[in-house]
Scaffold this motif. Structure first.
Motif: not given
Length: 128
Positions: A37, A56, A106
């Protein structure tokens, strides 16, 4: 050890544009940059750090409400780079801007403590 280096900050009048860039290095084997990310936070004088934009591993993007429609985040995994295009800048955008990275996060978040890797920061100053 992942290292991040920002560039592109500066001083512009209200309504101006800047493009910030962040180059990363030192990604460990098994955790290429594509699994990270990536994002940008900022800190204005006397205030805490706040998330501005994140992207991401599958290019899902999130923006802080005040920058939606004005800022665009993008990444180039081949060049280990993430960019923040900032248009129609306002005096309230004045802050130190930091590039951040975190493996396997995530979805990306705007939580400061979620990120282990930070750049040294680049100053953005917008005059009225």
């Amino acid at each position: 050890q992942v290292q991040l280096a920002e560039s592109g900050g500066g001083s512009v009048p209200s309504g101006g544009s800047l493009r910030l860039s962040c180059v990363g290095s030192g990604y460990p084997s098994g955790y290429p940059v594509s699994t990270y990310c990536m994002g940008w936070f900022r800190q204005a004088p006397g205030k805490g750090r706040e998330g501005v934009a994140t992207i991401d591993w599958n290019d899902s993007i999130k923006y802080e409400d005040s920058v939606k429609g004005r800022f665009t985040i993008s990444r180039d995994n081949g060049k280990n780079t993430v960019h923040l295009q900032m248009n129609n800048l306002k005096p309230e955008d004045t802050a130190m801007y930091y590039c951040v990275a975190e493996a396997s996060l995530f979805p990306c978040s705007f939580v400061v403590n979620d990120y282990n890797y930070w750049g040294q920061g680049t100053q953005v100053t917008v005059s009225s």
